[in-house]
Design a protein around this motif. Structure first.
Motif, short mmCIF file in Angstrom:
data_model
loop_
_atom_site.label_atom_id
_atom_site.label_comp_id
_atom_site.label_asym_id
_atom_site.label_seq_id
_atom_site.Cartn_x
_atom_site.Cartn_y
_atom_site.Cartn_z
N LEU A 1 96.55 30.26 68.17
CA LEU A 1 95.43 30.50 68.95
C LEU A 1 95.16 32.11 69.18
O LEU A 1 94.02 32.47 69.16
CB LEU A 1 95.26 29.59 70.18
N LYS A 2 96.47 32.51 69.45
CA LYS A 2 96.10 33.91 69.83
C LYS A 2 95.90 34.81 68.28
O LYS A 2 94.93 35.50 68.41
CB LYS A 2 97.64 34.61 70.03
N ASN A 3 96.19 34.32 67.15
CA ASN A 3 95.70 34.99 65.85
C ASN A 3 94.28 34.78 65.84
O ASN A 3 93.79 35.47 65.20
CB ASN A 3 96.61 34.32 64.81
N PHE A 4 93.88 33.44 66.18
CA PHE A 4 92.30 33.13 65.95
C PHE A 4 91.36 34.12 66.76
O PHE A 4 90.59 34.44 66.23
CB PHE A 4 92.13 31.78 66.58
N PHE A 5 92.05 34.42 67.98
CA PHE A 5 91.15 35.28 68.84
C PHE A 5 91.22 36.66 68.24
O PHE A 5 90.22 37.38 68.50
CB PHE A 5 91.65 35.10 70.49
N THR A 6 92.30 37.12 67.95
CA THR A 6 92.55 38.47 67.52
C THR A 6 91.73 38.47 66.17
O THR A 6 91.01 39.57 65.85
CB THR A 6 94.14 38.78 66.77
N ASN A 7 91.58 37.51 65.26
CA ASN A 7 90.71 37.61 64.28
C ASN A 7 89.37 37.72 64.57
O ASN A 7 88.39 38.41 63.86
CB ASN A 7 91.07 36.42 63.28
N LEU A 8 88.92 36.92 65.41
CA LEU A 8 87.39 36.98 66.16
C LEU A 8 87.13 38.17 66.63
O LEU A 8 86.09 38.59 66.35
CB LEU A 8 87.40 36.12 67.13
N ALA A 9 88.06 39.15 66.96
CA ALA A 9 87.77 40.22 67.44
C ALA A 9 87.72 41.42 66.44
O ALA A 9 87.79 42.76 66.69
CB ALA A 9 88.88 40.96 68.69
N PHE A 10 87.51 41.08 65.21
CA PHE A 10 87.60 41.96 64.32
C PHE A 10 86.49 42.91 64.18
O PHE A 10 86.80 44.22 63.98
CB PHE A 10 87.38 41.09 62.78
N PRO A 11 85.25 42.52 64.60
CA PRO A 11 84.20 43.68 64.58
C PRO A 11 84.44 44.82 65.44
O PRO A 11 84.42 46.00 65.11
CB PRO A 11 83.02 42.67 65.13
N LEU A 12 85.11 44.52 66.59
CA LEU A 12 85.53 45.67 67.72
C LEU A 12 86.53 46.60 66.80
O LEU A 12 86.24 47.98 66.88
CB LEU A 12 86.26 45.02 68.89
N ARG A 13 87.54 46.16 65.91
CA ARG A 13 88.38 47.12 65.48
C ARG A 13 87.83 47.63 64.30
O ARG A 13 88.16 48.89 64.38
CB ARG A 13 89.66 46.32 65.14
#
Lengths: 254, 223
Positions: free
Chosen positions: A99-111
């Motif tokens: 789930l942590k990976n999922f949220f990290t992936n979701l925050a891709f636009p930011l990075r």
């Protein structure tokens, strides 16, 4: 004649290298400073400019910040920690990391956007690569297959971009609920909302579910961190403020 | 430059080497000698051995104690702590650490005050360290590089957690006699000494040194 030049060059290089050693600057090099300081009559002067280039963070709101510190502390021990602990007991670690990976992936636009803002071409490419790989091959980001293959994540945010543009941090703000921040970081997070896909969800209920599950999930993976900071600290408020700021400085530098 | 049917003989090589070759007209052996002398005079870090190697030796020793199943029993807890403490003491320069953490206030303290402070602060740090180490669950330490500058060095390391995230750690070390001693650790950019320095300064700005010592004592006695 050619040899002459070559030898002269090498001699210069040698001399230069030696100078570098003797001078004592660079990463580890407070050596030079200290050696001269110890022979000087004023020990206090050198203590002042010790190796921390302390760009101290102003804290004019300290009394208010301390109140919110206590508020956040209670919030953690009375609400967040019990919830996260219960959740931890029910959900196995593999799922929580997923789930942590999922949220990290979701925050891709930011990075991604912030890599571009800081002109980090390689970072933007690697971020794009891991987003595509993890979204498709990693089941919507639950599996960090790109990370396993050695593609790096670039933890860039708007606060760092603003710092790279030359904006100072302003001063320390310890927000209720959100915790340590600065004036600059606060502006940053307002802008970041637009780069967060969750922000574009239609119902506020859905947004809340996303945000709170992210919070509980990541807390469940870090239970004990805040406790040990508090346990080791003489003044936990100052310890947290300093840890936040030193960590920020490092991330900005990278 | 040197054509010898595609092969360069040792003799030709020597001849054309700067500093020793005849082609340089005999001046450069002298320069070479001077250069050598300058290198020899500058305190050369390699003499005390490699900081990374020394650090690794200590870390490995501690990891071996922590993962030793014979020491995991409840009755061996005391011995285990003693062994870890001994290994840590061999590599950590508590005085240097305290001196830097107190910063300019160090100069104002008497020798006895300093000794007391080092003991007290060292105890607090050791306890924190022990508690951290005892939560060890198979993390791996990798050494990523070092920078040596005279008697100071930094060693870059990373701890790979069970969840496969790497925590960057920077050790700051100072050469003392034959060995490299740790005087600061930065985890994710947060320096231990710097963190305490800020706390100490904040406390000293508001109250007194005696109050600081009293707080330290209370902290150490906290169960």
């Amino acid at each position: 004649m050619k040899n002459w030049k070559c030898t002269l060059l090498m001699a210069c290089l040698f001399f230069f290298v030696n100078l570098e050693f003797a001078r004592g600057e660079g990463e580890a090099g407070y050596g030079g400073v200290i050696r001269t300081a110890e022979t000087s009559a004023e020990p206090e002067e050198f203590e002042e400019d010790f190796y921390y280039v302390e760009e101290g963070l102003a804290d004019p709101l300290e009394p208010v910040n301390r109140v919110f510190f206590v508020f956040n502390d209670r919030l953690y021990f009375w609400l967040l920690k019990p919830v996260a602990t219960g959740y931890k007991r029910v959900v196995p670690e593999k799922a929580r990391v997923g789930l942590k990976n999922f949220f990290t992936n979701l925050a891709f636009p930011l990075r991604f956007v912030n890599c571009l803002l800081q002109a980090k071409g390689k970072g933007a490419l690697e971020e794009l690569e891991s987003f595509v790989l993890n979204s498709i091959g990693g089941m919507a980001g639950f599996f960090d297959i790109a990370g396993a293959a050695g593609v790096r994540k670039y933890d860039e945010d708007l606060d760092q971009s603003l710092a790279v543009f030359g904006l100072g941090p302003g001063f320390y703000i310890n927000w209720p609920l959100f915790g340590p921040s600065t004036l600059r970081a606060t502006f940053g997070s307002v802008g970041e909302a637009f780069l967060d896909p969750v922000h574009y969800l239609d119902s506020s209920g859905a947004r809340f579910v996303f945000k709170s599950s992210d919070l509980v999930n990541s807390t469940s993976l870090h239970i004990g961190d805040y406790e040990s900071l508090k346990r080791a600290a003489l003044d936990p408020y100052v310890a947290l403020r300093d840890a936040y700021y030193q960590n920020r400085l490092k991330k900005i530098q990278e | 430059m040197v054509k010898n049917h595609g092969r360069i003989s040792f003799k030709t090589l020597i001849k054309h080497l700067p500093f020793v070759g005849e082609t340089t007209g005999g001046w450069f052996p002298l320069l070479w000698f001077v250069s050598f002398f300058v290198i020899a005079v500058v305190p050369y870090p390699a003499l005390a051995g490699n900081p990374t190697e020394q650090l690794k030796k200590t870390t490995d020793k501690i990891l071996a104690i922590v993962s030793d199943s014979r020491l995991k029993e409840e009755s061996k807890a005391e011995e285990r702590r003693r062994l870890i403490r001994k290994a840590v003491d061999e590599r950590f320069d508590w005085e240097e650490l305290s001196r830097r953490a107190l910063g300019r206030h160090w100069a104002r303290r008497t020798n006895e005050e300093r000794r007391n402070f080092v003991a007290l602060f060292g105890e607090l740090l050791e306890r924190t360290y022990l508690e951290r180490v005892e939560g060890y669950s198979g993390e791996r330490v990798s050494y990523l590089g070092e920078k040596v500058d005279g008697e100071y060095a930094t060693v870059d390391a990373g701890i790979l957690t069970a969840r496969k995230t790497e925590i960057p750690i920077l050790y700051r070390m100072k050469q003392n006699g034959g060995s490299w001693m740790v005087y600061d650790i930065s985890i994710e950019g947060v320096s231990l000494v710097g963190n305490y320095r800020n706390q100490f300064q904040s406390i000293l700005a508001k109250s007194s040194y005696d109050e600081l010592v009293r707080m330290l004592k209370k902290k150490v006695e906290e169960k």
